[in-house]
Design a protein around this motif. Structure first.
Motif, PDB file in Angstrom:
ATOM      1  N   GLU A  49       0.822  -1.208   0.000  1.00 22.14           N
ATOM      2  CA  GLU A  49       0.000   0.000   0.000  1.00 22.14           C
ATOM      3  C   GLU A  49       0.854   1.256   0.000  1.00 22.14           C
ATOM      4  OE1 GLU A  49      -3.601   2.011   2.653  1.00 22.14           O
ATOM      5  OE2 GLU A  49      -3.021  -0.071   2.983  1.00 22.14           O
ATOM      6  N   THR A  50       2.013   1.209   0.677  1.00 21.59           N
ATOM      7  CA  THR A  50       2.886   2.373   0.771  1.00 21.59           C
ATOM      8  C   THR A  50       4.334   1.971   0.522  1.00 21.59           C
ATOM      9  OG1 THR A  50       3.359   2.111   3.140  1.00 21.59           O
ATOM     10  CG2 THR A  50       1.370   3.373   2.528  1.00 21.59           C
ATOM     11  N   ILE A  51       5.153   2.958   0.193  1.00 17.50           N
ATOM     12  CA  ILE A  51       6.581   2.698   0.026  1.00 17.50           C
ATOM     13  C   ILE A  51       7.212   2.336   1.366  1.00 17.50           C
ATOM     14  CG2 ILE A  51       7.191   5.151   0.227  1.00 17.50           C
ATOM     15  CD1 ILE A  51       9.537   4.583  -1.680  1.00 17.50           C
ATOM     16  N   ASP A  52       6.704   2.904   2.454  1.00 14.70           N
ATOM     17  CA  ASP A  52       7.248   2.590   3.774  1.00 14.70           C
ATOM     18  C   ASP A  52       7.082   1.100   4.075  1.00 14.70           C
ATOM     19  OD1 ASP A  52       6.549   5.397   3.556  1.00 14.70           O
ATOM     20  OD2 ASP A  52       7.124   5.585   5.657  1.00 14.70           O
ATOM     21  N   ALA A  53       5.903   0.554   3.750  1.00 12.57           N
ATOM     22  CA  ALA A  53       5.660  -0.877   3.979  1.00 12.57           C
ATOM     23  C   ALA A  53       6.562  -1.719   3.093  1.00 12.57           C
ATOM     24  CB  ALA A  53       4.193  -1.207   3.709  1.00 12.57           C
ATOM     25  N   ALA A  54       6.781  -1.276   1.847  1.00 16.81           N
ATOM     26  CA  ALA A  54       7.652  -2.015   0.933  1.00 16.81           C
ATOM     27  C   ALA A  54       9.087  -2.037   1.435  1.00 16.81           C
ATOM     28  CB  ALA A  54       7.591  -1.381  -0.457  1.00 16.81           C
ATOM     29  N   ALA A  73      15.421   7.454  -6.097  1.00 22.23           N
ATOM     30  CA  ALA A  73      15.154   8.035  -7.411  1.00 22.23           C
ATOM     31  C   ALA A  73      13.739   7.669  -7.817  1.00 22.23           C
ATOM     32  CB  ALA A  73      16.156   7.518  -8.440  1.00 22.23           C
ATOM     33  N   ILE A  74      12.952   8.668  -8.217  1.00 19.01           N
ATOM     34  CA  ILE A  74      11.553   8.428  -8.556  1.00 19.01           C
ATOM     35  C   ILE A  74      11.218   9.035  -9.917  1.00 19.01           C
ATOM     36  CG2 ILE A  74      10.946   8.472  -6.111  1.00 19.01           C
ATOM     37  CD1 ILE A  74       9.450  11.201  -6.913  1.00 19.01           C
ATOM     38  N   ALA A  75      10.189   8.489 -10.552  1.00 19.02           N
ATOM     39  CA  ALA A  75       9.725   9.017 -11.839  1.00 19.02           C
ATOM     40  C   ALA A  75       8.817  10.202 -11.589  1.00 19.02           C
ATOM     41  CB  ALA A  75       8.986   7.931 -12.618  1.00 19.02           C
ATOM     42  N   GLY A  76       9.314  11.400 -11.864  1.00 16.74           N
ATOM     43  CA  GLY A  76       8.506  12.599 -11.697  1.00 16.74           C
ATOM     44  C   GLY A  76       9.253  13.688 -10.956  1.00 16.74           C
ATOM     45  N   PRO A  77       8.697  14.893 -10.966  1.00 18.82           N
ATOM     46  CA  PRO A  77       9.332  16.017 -10.268  1.00 18.82           C
ATOM     47  C   PRO A  77       9.206  15.880  -8.761  1.00 18.82           C
ATOM     48  CG  PRO A  77       7.232  16.692 -11.197  1.00 18.82           C
ATOM     49  CD  PRO A  77       7.466  15.295 -11.676  1.00 18.82           C
ATOM     50  N   VAL A  78      10.172  16.429  -8.045  1.00 17.11           N
ATOM     51  CA  VAL A  78      10.194  16.358  -6.583  1.00 17.11           C
ATOM     52  C   VAL A  78       9.849  17.737  -6.039  1.00 17.11           C
ATOM     53  CG1 VAL A  78      11.580  15.818  -4.548  1.00 17.11           C
ATOM     54  CG2 VAL A  78      11.964  14.562  -6.687  1.00 17.11           C
ATOM     55  N   ARG A  79       8.644  17.830  -5.483  1.00 13.65           N
ATOM     56  CA  ARG A  79       8.193  19.107  -4.916  1.00 13.65           C
ATOM     57  C   ARG A  79       7.387  18.846  -3.652  1.00 13.65           C
ATOM     58  NH1 ARG A  79       7.012  20.383 -10.504  1.00 13.65           N
ATOM     59  NH2 ARG A  79       4.857  19.703 -10.161  1.00 13.65           N
ATOM     60  N   GLY A  80       7.703  19.591  -2.597  1.00 15.18           N
ATOM     61  CA  GLY A  80       6.929  19.519  -1.373  1.00 15.18           C
ATOM     62  C   GLY A  80       7.210  18.278  -0.544  1.00 15.18           C
ATOM     63  N   ASP A  81       6.433  18.131   0.538  1.00 11.71           N
ATOM     64  CA  ASP A  81       6.630  17.033   1.486  1.00 11.71           C
ATOM     65  C   ASP A  81       5.815  15.797   1.142  1.00 11.71           C
ATOM     66  OD1 ASP A  81       8.403  18.527   3.028  1.00 11.71           O
ATOM     67  OD2 ASP A  81       6.787  19.414   4.219  1.00 11.71           O
ATOM     68  N   LEU A  85       3.961   9.356  -7.096  1.00  9.80           N
ATOM     69  CA  LEU A  85       4.614   8.711  -8.220  1.00  9.80           C
ATOM     70  C   LEU A  85       3.705   8.771  -9.444  1.00  9.80           C
ATOM     71  CD1 LEU A  85       6.256   5.535  -6.657  1.00  9.80           C
ATOM     72  CD2 LEU A  85       7.315   7.692  -7.252  1.00  9.80           C
ATOM     73  N   THR A  86       4.330   8.804 -10.624  1.00  5.12           N
ATOM     74  CA  THR A  86       3.564   8.994 -11.852  1.00  5.12           C
ATOM     75  C   THR A  86       2.700   7.794 -12.183  1.00  5.12           C
ATOM     76  OG1 THR A  86       5.328  10.423 -12.694  1.00  5.12           O
ATOM     77  CG2 THR A  86       3.755   9.557 -14.310  1.00  5.12           C
ATOM     78  N   VAL A  91       2.623   7.488  -2.551  1.00  9.35           N
ATOM     79  CA  VAL A  91       3.007   8.882  -2.308  1.00  9.35           C
ATOM     80  C   VAL A  91       4.162   8.851  -1.315  1.00  9.35           C
ATOM     81  CG1 VAL A  91       2.289  11.133  -1.440  1.00  9.35           C
ATOM     82  CG2 VAL A  91       0.658   9.721  -2.731  1.00  9.35           C
ATOM     83  N   ILE A  92       5.285   9.445  -1.699  1.00  8.66           N
ATOM     84  CA  ILE A  92       6.467   9.430  -0.825  1.00  8.66           C
ATOM     85  C   ILE A  92       6.392  10.612   0.130  1.00  8.66           C
ATOM     86  CG2 ILE A  92       8.983   9.601  -0.753  1.00  8.66           C
ATOM     87  CD1 ILE A  92       9.063   8.174  -3.424  1.00  8.66           C
ATOM     88  N   ARG A  93       6.454  10.304   1.415  1.00 11.93           N
ATOM     89  CA  ARG A  93       6.416  11.332   2.472  1.00 11.93           C
ATOM     90  C   ARG A  93       7.697  11.203   3.287  1.00 11.93           C
ATOM     91  NH1 ARG A  93       1.220   9.162   1.925  1.00 11.93           N
ATOM     92  NH2 ARG A  93      -0.393  10.738   1.438  1.00 11.93           N
ATOM     93  N   PRO A  94       8.734  11.943   2.922  1.00 12.48           N
ATOM     94  CA  PRO A  94      10.036  11.773   3.596  1.00 12.48           C
ATOM     95  C   PRO A  94       9.984  11.956   5.116  1.00 12.48           C
ATOM     96  CG  PRO A  94      10.280  13.049   1.583  1.00 12.48           C
ATOM     97  CD  PRO A  94       8.812  12.907   1.806  1.00 12.48           C
ATOM     98  N   LYS A  95       9.170  12.895   5.583  1.00 14.76           N
ATOM     99  CA  LYS A  95       9.099  13.104   7.034  1.00 14.76           C
ATOM    100  C   LYS A  95       8.526  11.874   7.734  1.00 14.76           C
ATOM    101  CE  LYS A  95       8.738  18.165   6.903  1.00 14.76           C
ATOM    102  NZ  LYS A  95       7.882  19.339   7.232  1.00 14.76           N
ATOM    103  N   THR A  96       7.549  11.237   7.104  1.00 19.23           N
ATOM    104  CA  THR A  96       6.974  10.018   7.661  1.00 19.23           C
ATOM    105  C   THR A  96       7.990   8.883   7.626  1.00 19.23           C
ATOM    106  OG1 THR A  96       4.789  10.706   6.911  1.00 19.23           O
ATOM    107  CG2 THR A  96       5.062   8.386   7.456  1.00 19.23           C
ATOM    108  N   MET A  97       8.764   8.797   6.543  1.00 14.48           N
ATOM    109  CA  MET A  97       9.796   7.770   6.445  1.00 14.48           C
ATOM    110  C   MET A  97      10.815   7.925   7.566  1.00 14.48           C
ATOM    111  SD  MET A  97      10.432   7.735   2.324  1.00 14.48           S
ATOM    112  CE  MET A  97      11.469   6.287   2.341  1.00 14.48           C
ATOM    113  N   ILE A  98      11.198   9.151   7.840  1.00 12.51           N
ATOM    114  CA  ILE A  98      12.162   9.401   8.913  1.00 12.51           C
ATOM    115  C   ILE A  98      11.574   8.984  10.258  1.00 12.51           C
ATOM    116  CG2 ILE A  98      13.270  11.266  10.217  1.00 12.51           C
ATOM    117  CD1 ILE A  98      13.779  12.651   7.481  1.00 12.51           C
TER     118      ILE A  98
END
Length: 341
Positions: A49-54, A73-81, A85-86, A91-98
């Protein structure tokens, strides 16, 4: 020596390396600057369901090594928190990953920046040269990747460093030139009235081109998947498939030549991705280089630029690892794309 800024400081080891596509995600862990990366089995994005789970189940649960940082590295522009993914629902949430994965530092970049990093040091073992061209100098390069879409990036060599330049070059206009082109073009499926390079030079583009050829030839299309088209083309068992792949490599040569001119890529133009590897026999025929070099008044310049197919099975991960080991060798922009605890 000037003090490194927050965004310039090297990522702390061990580093989780990730290449996140629409269908598959590939991960490795780099324990230190001298170790070989530890690779993990490919993860199917649809299975989680999420990248964190993967990451948790596909990597962290399978090793005692706890990465302190991650570069993805992801397919698409990197903007915001929140970074969607295209071609998948993650949805990558770096703060949640941390917070959830025990990381203290996360860097997110574009997938073709990773491909550009990879071609800075790709060895002869991991590339196939197309045509007879002289070895490239230590100079700027470019990479194109026909796959799910058409990725394009530059790699500028300046101030003794490699500077990746991402963009959306796959969406430039592509127009007809030959008599056959003018027959086919009215039957191609446009996007809002135009044909972009990506409308032809990707998996669905192969299908688009094949169906247009069938319409011009007034026959029913019988091949469904891009793999069917390339397989029959290389085997010589379907005339329309053969022409599809011949025109595909011709148009790819035209676009590659344009990109070479834009970046003044005297160090070479590299083709990445699974399609390029699969159709290598077709790329080795005269049509690709002829189209690449047909750039009057600069044909002599294009003749001097080498072209290669990248055959490294994990090129993006190799590029990210090279950056992780020696970030000072690369002018990678990290502002707004790096999060720290």
């Amino acid at each position: 020596m000037p003090k490194l800024t927050h965004s310039e400081a090297p990522l702390p080891f061990p580093i989780l390396i990730g290449d996140i596509g629409g269908t598959n995600a590939r991960f490795s862990i780099l324990v230190d600057a001298y170790a070989e990366p530890k690779h993990f089995p490919n993860v199917h994005t649809a299975d989680f369901e999420t990248i964190d789970a993967a990451i948790q189940q596909g990597v962290l649960d399978k090793t005692a090594v706890q990465p302190r940082s991650a570069i993805l590295a992801i397919a698409g522009p990197v903007r915001g928190d929140e970074i969607p993914l295209t071609n998948c629902d993650w949805v990558i949430r770096p703060k949640t990953m941390i917070a959830n994965l025990g990381l203290e530092d996360v860097l997110i970049i574009n997938d073709f920046e990773a491909q550009a990093l990879a071609i800075a040091g790709v060895s002869e073992e991991h590339r196939e040269t197309i045509g007879e061209t002289s070895e490239g100098m230590i100079a700027s390069r470019a990479v194109l990747g026909p796959g799910t879409g058409l990725g394009v990036a530059g790699l500028i060599h300046a101030q003794h460093a490699w500077i990746p330049v991402p963009g959306e070059g796959g969406h430039i206009d592509l127009g007809p030139r030959s008599e056959r082109d003018f027959q086919i073009w009215p039957h191609l499926e446009p996007i809002e009235g135009r044909i972009s390079a990506e409308q032809i030079l990707c998996g669905r583009g192969l299908q688009n081109l094949y169906h247009a050829i069938c319409k011009v030839d007034r026959i029913e299309p019988v091949l469904v998947q891009p793999a069917d088209i390339t397989t029959h083309a290389l085997a010589g068992t379907n005339a329309q498939a053969e022409e599809t792949v011949t025109l595909f490599v011709t148009y790819l040569g035209r676009v590659a030549g344009d990109i070479a001119l834009i970046f003044m890529a005297r160090g070479g133009v590299y083709l990445s991705g699974g399609i390029s590897q699969k159709i290598l026999p077709a790329l080795q025929k005269p049509e690709f280089r002829a189209a690449f070099e047909d750039k009057a008044p600069h044909s002599a310049l294009l003749k001097s630029i080498p072209t290669h197919v990248v055959t490294h099975p994990l090129a993006a991960l190799a590029g990210l690892s090279a950056y992780a080991r020696m970030p000072a060798n690369f002018g990678l922009a990290t502002d707004g794309r790096r999060w720290r605890r």
